[in-house]
Write a protein that holds these residues in place. Sequence first.
Motif, PDB file in Angstrom:
ATOM      1  N   UNK A  79      30.786  43.123  42.504  1.00 44.46           N
ATOM      2  CA  UNK A  79      31.420  44.407  42.777  1.00 44.46           C
ATOM      3  C   UNK A  79      32.906  44.170  43.066  1.00 44.46           C
ATOM      4  N   UNK A  80      33.796  44.749  42.257  1.00 46.71           N
ATOM      5  CA  UNK A  80      35.233  44.505  42.433  1.00 46.71           C
ATOM      6  C   UNK A  80      35.731  44.723  43.861  1.00 46.71           C
ATOM      7  N   UNK A  81      35.315  45.805  44.535  1.00 51.86           N
ATOM      8  CA  UNK A  81      35.802  46.061  45.885  1.00 51.86           C
ATOM      9  C   UNK A  81      35.358  44.970  46.850  1.00 51.86           C
ATOM     10  N   UNK A  82      34.118  44.531  46.730  1.00 48.66           N
ATOM     11  CA  UNK A  82      33.638  43.445  47.587  1.00 48.66           C
ATOM     12  C   UNK A  82      34.372  42.143  47.265  1.00 48.66           C
ATOM     13  N   UNK A  83      34.735  41.973  46.006  1.00 47.81           N
ATOM     14  CA  UNK A  83      35.532  40.797  45.635  1.00 47.81           C
ATOM     15  C   UNK A  83      36.885  40.812  46.316  1.00 47.81           C
ATOM     16  N   UNK A  84      37.509  41.984  46.364  1.00 50.81           N
ATOM     17  CA  UNK A  84      38.789  42.136  47.063  1.00 50.81           C
ATOM     18  C   UNK A  84      38.618  41.837  48.555  1.00 50.81           C
ATOM     19  N   UNK A  85      37.540  42.362  49.146  1.00 56.65           N
ATOM     20  CA  UNK A  85      37.287  42.115  50.571  1.00 56.65           C
ATOM     21  C   UNK A  85      37.072  40.626  50.840  1.00 56.65           C
ATOM     22  N   UNK A  86      36.367  39.951  49.944  1.00 52.77           N
ATOM     23  CA  UNK A  86      36.162  38.500  50.088  1.00 52.77           C
ATOM     24  C   UNK A  86      37.489  37.766  50.029  1.00 52.77           C
ATOM     25  N   UNK A  87      38.317  38.132  49.050  1.00 54.69           N
ATOM     26  CA  UNK A  87      39.632  37.498  48.919  1.00 54.69           C
ATOM     27  C   UNK A  87      40.449  37.674  50.192  1.00 54.69           C
ATOM     28  N   UNK A  88      40.508  38.884  50.705  1.00 56.96           N
ATOM     29  CA  UNK A  88      41.323  39.158  51.892  1.00 56.96           C
ATOM     30  C   UNK A  88      40.797  38.388  53.109  1.00 56.96           C
ATOM     31  N   UNK A  89      39.494  38.328  53.256  1.00 53.15           N
ATOM     32  CA  UNK A  89      38.902  37.615  54.392  1.00 53.15           C
ATOM     33  C   UNK A  89      39.210  36.117  54.320  1.00 53.15           C
ATOM     34  N   UNK A  90      38.983  35.528  53.165  1.00 49.91           N
ATOM     35  CA  UNK A  90      39.208  34.077  53.040  1.00 49.91           C
ATOM     36  C   UNK A  90      40.692  33.736  53.113  1.00 49.91           C
ATOM     37  N   UNK A  91      41.527  34.650  52.647  1.00 52.48           N
ATOM     38  CA  UNK A  91      42.975  34.438  52.773  1.00 52.48           C
ATOM     39  C   UNK A  91      43.362  34.323  54.251  1.00 52.48           C
ATOM     40  N   UNK A  92      42.772  35.184  55.076  1.00 51.03           N
ATOM     41  CA  UNK A  92      43.061  35.113  56.516  1.00 51.03           C
ATOM     42  C   UNK A  92      42.547  33.807  57.132  1.00 51.03           C
ATOM     43  N   UNK A  93      41.568  33.207  56.501  1.00 51.13           N
ATOM     44  CA  UNK A  93      41.001  31.948  57.013  1.00 51.13           C
ATOM     45  C   UNK A  93      41.727  30.715  56.480  1.00 51.13           C
ATOM     46  N   UNK A  94      42.812  30.934  55.755  1.00 55.91           N
ATOM     47  CA  UNK A  94      43.632  29.815  55.315  1.00 55.91           C
ATOM     48  C   UNK A  94      43.359  29.316  53.916  1.00 55.91           C
ATOM     49  N   UNK A  95      42.551  30.050  53.139  1.00 49.16           N
ATOM     50  CA  UNK A  95      42.296  29.657  51.750  1.00 49.16           C
ATOM     51  C   UNK A  95      43.512  30.020  50.902  1.00 49.16           C
ATOM     52  N   UNK A  96      43.909  29.089  50.019  1.00 47.28           N
ATOM     53  CA  UNK A  96      45.050  29.330  49.140  1.00 47.28           C
ATOM     54  C   UNK A  96      44.661  29.289  47.669  1.00 47.28           C
ATOM     55  N   UNK A  97      43.425  28.836  47.362  1.00 45.79           N
ATOM     56  CA  UNK A  97      42.981  28.701  45.980  1.00 45.79           C
ATOM     57  C   UNK A  97      41.593  29.317  45.857  1.00 45.79           C
ATOM     58  N   UNK A  98      41.444  30.263  44.920  1.00 44.08           N
ATOM     59  CA  UNK A  98      40.252  31.108  44.835  1.00 44.08           C
ATOM     60  C   UNK A  98      39.641  31.050  43.439  1.00 44.08           C
ATOM     61  N   UNK A  99      38.326  31.269  43.398  1.00 39.75           N
ATOM     62  CA  UNK A  99      37.624  31.456  42.132  1.00 39.75           C
ATOM     63  C   UNK A  99      36.624  32.588  42.323  1.00 39.75           C
ATOM     64  N   UNK A 100      36.462  33.457  41.310  1.00 40.07           N
ATOM     65  CA  UNK A 100      35.541  34.588  41.428  1.00 40.07           C
ATOM     66  C   UNK A 100      34.354  34.498  40.477  1.00 40.07           C
ATOM     67  N   UNK A 101      34.483  33.742  39.396  1.00 36.46           N
ATOM     68  CA  UNK A 101      33.435  33.567  38.381  1.00 36.46           C
ATOM     69  C   UNK A 101      32.873  34.920  37.923  1.00 36.46           C
ATOM     70  N   UNK A 102      33.751  35.872  37.724  1.00 38.96           N
ATOM     71  CA  UNK A 102      33.353  37.204  37.272  1.00 38.96           C
ATOM     72  C   UNK A 102      34.571  37.875  36.660  1.00 38.96           C
ATOM     73  N   UNK A 103      34.435  38.347  35.437  1.00 40.28           N
ATOM     74  CA  UNK A 103      35.568  39.016  34.806  1.00 40.28           C
ATOM     75  C   UNK A 103      35.941  40.318  35.516  1.00 40.28           C
ATOM     76  N   UNK A 104      34.995  41.215  35.855  1.00 36.47           N
ATOM     77  CA  UNK A 104      35.390  42.450  36.561  1.00 36.47           C
ATOM     78  C   UNK A 104      36.046  42.176  37.912  1.00 36.47           C
ATOM     79  N   UNK A 105      35.482  41.257  38.685  1.00 33.40           N
ATOM     80  CA  UNK A 105      36.047  40.953  40.009  1.00 33.40           C
ATOM     81  C   UNK A 105      37.389  40.260  39.861  1.00 33.40           C
ATOM     82  N   UNK A 106      37.467  39.351  38.899  1.00 31.17           N
ATOM     83  CA  UNK A 106      38.724  38.657  38.659  1.00 31.17           C
ATOM     84  C   UNK A 106      39.850  39.631  38.330  1.00 31.17           C
ATOM     85  N   UNK A 107      39.558  40.639  37.513  1.00 33.57           N
ATOM     86  CA  UNK A 107      40.576  41.631  37.155  1.00 33.57           C
ATOM     87  C   UNK A 107      41.011  42.442  38.380  1.00 33.57           C
TER      88      UNK A 107
END
Length: 414
Positions: A79-107
Amino acid sequence: MKRALLSTLSGVALLLGASAASAQQAPVKFGLCYDLSKAYTFVTPQIVQAAKDYAEILNAKGGLEGSPIEIVVQDHGNEPQRGIECYEKLKREGVMIFDTLSTPVSRAVLPRAMADGNIMLQSFVGRGDAIDGDVFKWVFPIGPTYWGQMANNIQYIKNQHKGNLKGVKIGFIYPDYAFGQEPIPILKTLAEKEGFELNLFPNPMPGRDQAAVWTQIRRINPDWMITWNLSAMHVVAAREMKRNGIPMDKLISVNWINEVDIANIGAAEAKGMKRGTNVVGGQDHALIKQIVAELYDKGKGNGDRKNLQDVYYNTGLAIFSVAFEGVRNGLKAGRPLTPAKIKTGLEKLHNFDANDLMAPVTVTEKDHGGGGKTRIDMWDGAKWVPQSDWISAYNDVVWEVIKKESAEFAKTNK
């Protein structure tokens, strides 16, 4: 004597201090925002398992330039929105490199990662124009994109017709959402260039009822069918092909078909099927043998041992071989690690074959794909057999479409 002893002790202390300092380096966190509950569960467990296994092997040897690897995994359910929420959460935890393994979420996530200046991996998924490093400075679809894979499929078909595709009928069946639609611009461009007859067959999700579509395909009677199916969709397609009298050897599948799918279709029934291949399958690789010896033989693996026989496990090893090597290169530029250093590190990958798991890639500031190649494999009833060399075809055509699409993105995402 005392002076010599003190000198020796000082040397030992320095070594111990260096070792302790190395052990105290902050971990490098890799954020895996994956679909672990819905559409992509046929592949994500194997890729997560491979990432964790390889990280464990490297951590036992001191990590990446002394920094331990930490694999952080969270479900987005495709789900794209949940993908965005995951990105934002992990960004706050200090992650700088991400993978989504999903074309819709990646977009969905891509514009945020670009704005933040964080690294987004897109190996084997996502938008094809993201290999344009001039526009997508923080996005790395290293390896073959769907556009490249499709171009290589067409080259293979062209070779079977002695270099002439005029009048050849090629059908494309795909789930009617971002993943399935992704290769269509390249297909249309190549159809115009080469003169083949292109027939598009969108299929509604979840793709388990394909009867009407394959009836249409039978009426058109294409010379070749290219499918962009996933998981159980492969089984349904094979059943409908048989029911409609369409030979299996007319079929070329996207890379997302594995040993489980073949077993569900039936090894004999699948004979003759072809697939575009991004990575080498099987267990006869030095890294996999090392993982078996150092982890699974000692009961320390990060998942089911049978997954090591799956091409998706090899895919995970290839993706994270690339990611880890890029970060290693970045750390060589000094600490603290930053996204900019990871970017430069990934752009230093030269003839890198991901531990001999895929064709070598060379990444530059302008080309974030690395010239990724694919090959065609065929199921012979018992195993996959290569039908072509690793190739990268129609690069001029692919890059023309890339530049056109990336320019459109740049216009609307200033």
